[in-house]
Write an enzyme that holds these catalytic residues in place. Structure first.
Site, PDB file in Angstrom:
ATOM      1  N   THR A 660      -2.878  41.680  69.610  1.00  0.00           N
ATOM      2  CA  THR A 660      -3.122  41.159  70.958  1.00  0.00           C
ATOM      3  C   THR A 660      -3.892  42.135  71.833  1.00  0.00           C
ATOM      4  O   THR A 660      -4.579  41.718  72.765  1.00  0.00           O
ATOM      5  CB  THR A 660      -1.787  40.808  71.642  1.00  0.00           C
ATOM      6  N   CYS A 661      -3.772  43.438  71.563  1.00  0.00           N
ATOM      7  CA  CYS A 661      -4.470  44.409  72.401  1.00  0.00           C
ATOM      8  C   CYS A 661      -5.984  44.271  72.282  1.00  0.00           C
ATOM      9  O   CYS A 661      -6.719  44.548  73.224  1.00  0.00           O
ATOM     10  CB  CYS A 661      -4.059  45.831  72.020  1.00  0.00           C
ATOM     11  N   THR A 662      -6.446  43.870  71.115  1.00  0.00           N
ATOM     12  CA  THR A 662      -7.887  43.745  70.879  1.00  0.00           C
ATOM     13  C   THR A 662      -8.313  42.310  70.615  1.00  0.00           C
ATOM     14  O   THR A 662      -9.465  42.060  70.268  1.00  0.00           O
ATOM     15  CB  THR A 662      -8.298  44.619  69.678  1.00  0.00           C
TER      16      THR A 662
END
Length: 694
Positions: A660-662
């Protein structure tokens, strides 16, 4: 995302559990409590004497380092004064001098007098017991926190003609020269825009579609470009000083500027120098398609670890500690390895869901008998009125404290560029922004009840006309008693003085036993309106403002429409299409956009309904909504990569996974569209609730 290693004595899972565990990533131990904002200079205070304050000296031999006594944080404040004005702590010295020069010499734009004299800045300690009103502030936002609501005046405003209510008042534009032809042009444009926007209040709703002028027709390309250039000047951003028109015109006629330029102005004016320069740098790099090693601004980050099972309690503690911090919050969950944007967005999403549950008792529920866990509020969330009669102090305090927290939470999310899905009703936003409310605004809160009250108001008007007619008292009484509501007498309506959405709340003492009649119908209408738009919600609105403005001033949202404010708070909610995915998604590490499984994925997403797409976006990003602009504004962009199976196994055995961070979607190379659809459905339905290594 991968898990970073942190070394902190409070970061060990073996420590006694607590609601929150915070640790700093290169964050100063103390930060300014007041957010950087527009230059604000207080009006001179006649009660202040300059003698108790020491003035700064530029002479090295006279310089002494003051010793700071060890006193509680709240018991002592340091105040700065220049030319009789008390200064905002967030202002730079150049901002102070620029603002004073503008006040003393409004026509002098050359600033040649700025450096031709010595400016003395005095400072001194103000006792914590000193009332704030001892130093009156001169601010464009000084009246936004004053709520004076009268239900009778709300009803009376509704009787004014639609055109009369829309005409802007020139006395509300103190920053413009009333005799200038430019002011007249802006006045006319504002009137035309308000007529276009509120056409349903002037003519019948059936004519609205034909008569309404698109908002895009009002946008001035030249003014938008000119304003963009002002906020693309790094020196102006560093000094936080801009020409007066950059504030005056966007506040008075915001429709002349595009939405993204007004957002850019919001960043510069409300979020401070560091955020503005960081945003400028990001725009420059995106435009040049180059990754520069030069960093002109860096946003500090505050990492906080919370318990997923106590997410609301954790959020309240986080806001108590860090809502005023200029650092960007990054949330992690205990016993989970995820870090960065994904867990942070999920944190805000989880808190928003908890706050929208029926059990909180904070909001009006349009369908309290359904089995849904969440409040049904199709027109936005509106505070549940606090009872006039026999309201417990504990109930009032709990509601007020929760709305103060909600204000902090929403403002901090906006400040950090996060999305939080707490869609507020238009009427609540209108009250929060200090705008006048009318009886018609009840249609945005409880539309069915508003329709009933409209009919009762018509009866009240007929009754008033009869009372002022030239007939005998007996004839007046007979005509008044013959008035009916859609053919029914008041006795047949079976109305009493109780809140329509909560029959346990009495509007008067013993209201459940007081029937509504032709004699007291005006009192009933005013009391109901007062419950939803007046005294019943005034404490919640005040608390929300107080919490929001502790992060940045709520007045910075004035240039935005209610729909635009919802986008700023919650993000954009629109259906994804395969065409949009092909344009803005990327494929890498074994896939291209023409790979069969990628094409099948686009088709599956295109076939999803709105609820399924929300779950998909939540699965990918941690938030159920996309930022304004949709998929094109997702940073980093959605990237689809190949998930290779282990030796001896086939792709159909695996589920998709995400970073989810990227915004990385790890997709196995499925054999068919049906397999992809089934495995993706399992992933987005059952893969929520925790972050693990994949």
């Amino acid at each position: 995302s991968h898990k970073d290693e942190y070394f902190s004595g409070t970061d060990s899972p073996q420590n006694p559990p607590s609601v929150i565990n915070a640790f700093s990533a290169q964050t100063p131990t103390s930060e300014p409590a007041t957010p950087p904002a527009k230059p604000i200079l207080p009006s001179p205070s006649p009660s202040l004497s300059p003698s108790p304050f020491q003035h700064t000296s530029t002479s090295p031999q006279n310089h002494q380092t003051p010793t700071t006594p060890h006193v509680p944080e709240q018991s002592n404040k340091l105040a700065f004064f220049c030319e009789g004005y008390k200064l905002d702590h967030s202002m730079t010295i150049f901002q102070v001098l620029y603002s004073i020069n503008h006040k003393t010499s409004p026509g002098d734009v050359s600033l040649r007098n700025l450096w031709s004299k010595v400016h003395t800045i005095k400072y001194g300690s103000i006792d914590g017991n000193t009332p704030e009103h001892s130093f009156p502030l001169l601010s464009e936002n000084e009246n936004i926190n004053n709520i004076e609501i009268d239900s009778h005046s709300i009803v009376e405003k509704g009787k004014a003609s639609s055109l009369e209510r829309l005409v802007p008042r020139l006395e509300c534009w103190p920053q413009l020269d009333k005799s200038s032809s430019t002011t007249n042009i802006l006045y006319l444009l504002r009137l035309l825009h308000d007529l276009s926007t509120n056409w349903n209040g002037v003519t019948s709703p059936s004519e609205k579609a034909n008569m309404l002028v698109p908002h895009s027709e009002f946008v001035s390309t030249r003014l938008t470009t000119k304003l963009a250039r002002q906020f693309d000047d790094p020196l102006s951003l560093c000094a936080m000083c801009f020409p007066q028109w950059c504030d005056a015109i966007p506040m008075i006629c915001p429709f002349l500027f595009s939405f993204d330029i007004r957002v850019r102005r919001l960043t510069a004016r409300a979020f401070g120098t560091a955020r503005s320069l960081h945003s400028f740098q990001s725009r420059y790099q995106n435009a040049s398609q180059e990754s520069s090693s030069i960093r002109i601004a860096r946003v500090q980050r505050q990492k906080v670890r919370v318990y997923r099972s106590k997410v609301v309690e954790s959020a309240m503690k986080v806001m108590q500690l860090y809502s005023k911090s200029r650092a960007m919050l990054e949330i992690e969950f205990f016993n989970e390895v995820g870090t960065g944007t994904g867990p942070t967005l999920e944190f805000y999403s989880l808190v928003a869901n908890k706050l929208r549950e029926k059990t909180t008792g904070l909001w009006i529920d349009h369908n309290p008998n359904n089995e849904s866990l969440f409040v049904d509020a199709p027109l936005g969330l509106h505070p549940k009125p606090i009872p006039f009669i026999n309201a417990s102090t504990e109930m009032t305090q709990n509601s007020v404290s929760m709305f103060r927290f909600i204000g902090q939470l929403i403002a901090k999310a906006m400040f950090d560029g996060r999305m939080i899905e707490i869609p507020l009703s238009e009427s609540f936003l209108k009250l929060a922004l200090g705008r006048e409310v009318e009886a018609h605004d009840l249609h945005n809160v409880v539309p069915e009840i508003a329709k009933t009250l409209d009919g009762l108001l018509e009866i009240c008007e007929e009754k008033r006309e009869i009372l002022h007619s030239n007939i005998s008292d007996e004839e007046k009484k007979e005509k008044i008693n013959s008035l009916k509501y859609h053919g029914s007498s008041f006795e047949d309506l079976c109305l009493s003085f109780i809140l329509p959405t909560d029959h346990n709340v009495e509007l008067l003492v013993g209201g459940a036993n007081i029937p509504v009649s032709i004699d007291n119908v005006e009192q009933f209408v005013e009391t109901v309106i007062d419950s939803y738009l007046g005294k019943g919600v005034v404490e919640q609105v005040k608390a929300f403002r107080e919490g929001f403005s502790s992060v940045f001033s709520l007045s910075h949202l004035i240039p935005f429409s209610y729909q635009e404010i919802e986008i700023l708070m919650c993000g954009e909610h629109k259906q994804l299409s395969s065409q949009e995915l092909k344009q803005h998604a990327k494929a890498d590490h074994g896939f291209t956009l023409n790979s069969p499984v990628v094409q099948m994925l686009f088709e599956v997403i295109d076939e999803m309904d709105s609820a399924e797409q929300r779950r998909f976006v939540l699965f990918i990003t941690g938030s159920p909504r996309l930022p304004f602009g949709g998929l094109s504004q997702l940073k980093p962009p959605l990237t689809i990569v190949r998930k290779a199976p282990e030796p001896g196994r086939v792709p159909d055995e695996y589920l998709p996974s995400v970073m989810t961070c990227t915004n990385y979607l790890k997709l196995p190379d499925y054999s068919s569209k049906d397999v992809l659809k089934q495995r993706l459905h399992v992933a987005i339905s059952d893969g929520q609730g925790s972050f693990h290594l994949s």
